[in-house]
Design an enzyme around this catalytic site. Structure first.
Site, PDB file in Angstrom:
ATOM      1  N   TYR A  41      47.751  41.786  39.221  1.00 34.31           N
ATOM      2  CA  TYR A  41      47.624  43.190  38.821  1.00 34.31           C
ATOM      3  C   TYR A  41      46.201  43.640  39.090  1.00 34.31           C
ATOM      4  O   TYR A  41      45.244  42.922  38.785  1.00 34.31           O
ATOM      5  CB  TYR A  41      47.946  43.344  37.335  1.00 34.31           C
ATOM      6  N   ASP A  45      39.187  40.419  43.078  1.00 33.21           N
ATOM      7  CA  ASP A  45      39.260  41.278  41.904  1.00 33.21           C
ATOM      8  C   ASP A  45      38.831  40.422  40.704  1.00 33.21           C
ATOM      9  O   ASP A  45      39.623  39.661  40.149  1.00 33.21           O
ATOM     10  CB  ASP A  45      40.681  41.815  41.727  1.00 33.21           C
ATOM     11  N   LYS A  96      35.458  45.184  32.439  1.00 34.36           N
ATOM     12  CA  LYS A  96      35.495  44.502  31.145  1.00 34.36           C
ATOM     13  C   LYS A  96      34.111  43.999  30.681  1.00 34.36           C
ATOM     14  O   LYS A  96      33.319  44.784  30.172  1.00 34.36           O
ATOM     15  CB  LYS A  96      36.539  43.389  31.199  1.00 34.36           C
TER      16      LYS A  96
HETATM   17  P1  KE4 Z   1      41.477  48.896  34.007  1.00 33.80           P
HETATM   18  O1  KE4 Z   1      41.799  50.101  34.871  1.00 33.80           O
HETATM   19  O2  KE4 Z   1      42.543  48.638  32.971  1.00 33.80           O
HETATM   20  O3  KE4 Z   1      40.069  48.965  33.394  1.00 33.80           O
HETATM   21  O4  KE4 Z   1      41.446  47.605  34.944  1.00 33.80           O
HETATM   22  C1  KE4 Z   1      42.543  47.328  35.754  1.00 33.80           C
HETATM   23  C2  KE4 Z   1      42.543  45.851  36.119  1.00 33.80           C
HETATM   24  C3  KE4 Z   1      42.111  45.472  37.367  1.00 33.80           C
HETATM   25  N1  KE4 Z   1      42.083  44.176  37.739  1.00 33.80           N
HETATM   26  C4  KE4 Z   1      42.484  43.207  36.885  1.00 33.80           C
HETATM   27  C5  KE4 Z   1      42.456  41.777  37.333  1.00 33.80           C
HETATM   28  C6  KE4 Z   1      42.929  43.532  35.590  1.00 33.80           C
HETATM   29  O5  KE4 Z   1      43.341  42.554  34.749  1.00 33.80           O
HETATM   30  C7  KE4 Z   1      42.955  44.879  35.188  1.00 33.80           C
HETATM   31  C8  KE4 Z   1      43.446  45.317  33.816  1.00 33.80           C
HETATM   32  N2  KE4 Z   1      43.789  44.268  32.915  1.00 33.80           N
HETATM   33  C9  KE4 Z   1      44.767  44.607  31.909  1.00 33.80           C
HETATM   34  C10 KE4 Z   1      45.125  43.345  31.132  1.00 33.80           C
HETATM   35  N3  KE4 Z   1      45.745  42.377  31.918  1.00 33.80           N
HETATM   36  C11 KE4 Z   1      44.266  45.696  31.001  1.00 33.80           C
HETATM   37  C12 KE4 Z   1      45.067  45.896  29.753  1.00 33.80           C
HETATM   38  C13 KE4 Z   1      45.942  47.117  29.831  1.00 33.80           C
HETATM   39  O6  KE4 Z   1      46.466  47.427  30.922  1.00 33.80           O
HETATM   40  O7  KE4 Z   1      46.093  47.747  28.755  1.00 33.80           O
END
Ligand code: KE4
Length: 425
Positions: free
Chosen positions: A145, A240, A268
């Site tokens: 993801y 990523d 994060k």
């Molecule tokens: P954000 O747009 O949520 O800040 O980041 C997206 C993203 C990009 N790349 C990786 C590897 C990620 O894990 C994420 C987002 N992680 C999720 C949890 N697996 C965020 C939690 C959520 O979607 O509420």
């Protein structure tokens, strides 16, 4: 006996004005068939819900919380910063300072841009890869993801594994036709794609540790293989590291596994819990970004002075105490052993994947080295595991396909208490 009444009331009220009552789907606890607990505050390794229930937290806001919640020194710096103004829409010294710190930690990021979310970082990095290579196709891995930009919300097309179709309503088919899907840890699936499309592929984007299908580690040589095949075809390799950046080591997964990508995305931890993400890489590649080059990307709150303050202090605290990486890995290993022992005592199949302070347990006979293995886990069993942990004051991911995060703030006593509760299943 724990009560969740206030959370239940707030959830019903929230659903009247917010889709599903939450601002991000996983928070709705649908996968684990429970009412989400609404958080009142957090400190260190604990979060406290609106009913006054206290939890040892292993979600850590999905990764930012490596130091624990509301670290005194981070809060102190943020408090000072907010009095100087919340946002200017103009360059500040702090953006330069944070960029220098990131470059020192991750040398491959010679030039970088700050944005406000991981989604924005990934979307921008892919646009840079396309702009630099003048190619349109991208390769991602099933089960990885990378945020919710249109071209990445895809699933395998009916025609063949490699062709993608939208995995979300509202995404036109045309937005996904340049996205190809390979299988994580399956070199042949990548070779097949490159043999067919290689000259048209702008980049591979990969989570160096897949932490969105639970936690799946790269098998020996997989990351090196991705580096080689992208070099061979003139494509770029994007790591990523939104989760693994500053998590697996101070230099991220690329330092941990000694494989250097062309572009990296961070999120994060890099923002210390504030809305901050970064994309960057080789100078020659990043020089295509506006105003230097023709790849446009912009953002009102990019490099926000409060967020950069939290990020700088967080990285300073990590850099000044690199021993924490071994310390939190050791704590994580204790949890992993307890999960395996619980499986042995119950005579049920448990697979535990752990690297650094990332951890996930699956309820399946087979080893979990890929998407197929991860999705073979018994989701009903995960649901009962989640409920057991929650009702005993341990807050873990409300989905099998997420990671467990251990922080510096988790004490040995809390780890032991968690192990005891895991063994009580
Ligand atoms: P954000 O747009 O949520 O800040 O980041 C997206 C993203 C990009 N790349 C990786 C590897 C990620 O894990 C994420 C987002 N992680 C999720 C949890 N697996 C965020 C939690 C959520 O979607 O509420």
């Amino acid at each position: 006996m724990r009560t969740y009444k206030t959370s239940e009331q707030l959830f019903e009220q929230s659903k009247n004005v917010i889709p599903g009552g939450v601002n991000s789907p996983v928070r709705a606890f649908l996968a684990v068939k429970r009412t989400p607990v609404f958080i009142h505050h957090a400190k260190g390794s604990h979060i406290y819900d609106v009913d006054g229930n206290d939890y040892i937290d292993y979600v850590g806001s999905w990764g930012p919380g490596i130091l624990g919640h509301a670290h005194e020194e981070v809060i102190e710096e943020v408090q000072k910063a907010v009095y100087d103004g919340l946002t200017f829409g103009a360059p500040t010294k702090k953006e330069y300072q944070l960029a220098e710190m990131i470059h020192e930690a991750i040398p491959s990021m010679e030039l970088m841009r700050m944005v406000s979310s991981g989604t924005e970082a990934v979307m921008s990095a892919i646009r840079v890869a396309r702009g630099y290579t003048k190619r349109d196709m991208i390769v991602k891995f099933k089960g990885c993801y990378h945020g919710h930009s249109d071209g990445l919300l895809v699933k395998a097309g009916s025609a063949a594994l490699t062709s993608a179709v939208p995995d979300s309503a509202g995404v036109p088919r045309s937005y996904t036709e340049n996205t190809l899907i390979a299988l994580y840890n399956d070199k042949d699936s990548v070779r097949e794609i490159f043999e067919q499309y290689g000259e048209k592929i702008a980049c591979i984007i990969v989570e160096p540790v897949a932490a969105n299908m639970g936690v799946v580690l790269p098998q020996d040589g997989f990351l090196e293989f991705l580096r080689e095949i992208t070099n061979q075809y003139g494509s770029l390799l994007i790591f990523d590291e939104v989760i693994t950046g500053f998590r697996l080591s101070y230099g991220g997964a690329q330092q941990y596994y000694k494989v250097t990508p062309d572009l990296t995305t961070l999120g994060k931890i890099v923002g210390g819990g504030m809305p901050m993400a970064v994309y960057g890489g080789k100078r020659e590649i990043m020089e295509v970004v506006s105003p230097l080059g023709g790849v446009y990307q912009a953002g009102t709150l990019s490099g926000n002075p409060v967020a950069t303050t939290a990020g700088i202090k967080t990285l300073e605290l990590l850099k000044s105490n690199l021993g924490i990486y071994d310390e939190i890995e050791e704590k994580t290993r204790c949890l992993a052993e307890a999960m395996k022992e619980a499986g042995r005592r119950k005579g049920e199949p448990v697979q535990v994947n752990q690297v650094g302070s990332l951890l996930c347990c699956y309820f399946t006979e087979q080893q979990v080295n890929d998407y197929q293995g991860a999705t073979s886990s018994d989701l009903d069993r995960y649901t009962s595991y989640f409920g057991h942990m929650l009702d005993h004051g341990i807050y873990i991911a409300p989905s099998q396909f997420e990671a467990m995060f251990v922080s510096l703030a988790h004490t040995k006593e809390e780890i032991q208490k968690t192990c005891d509760i895991i063994l009580q299943q």
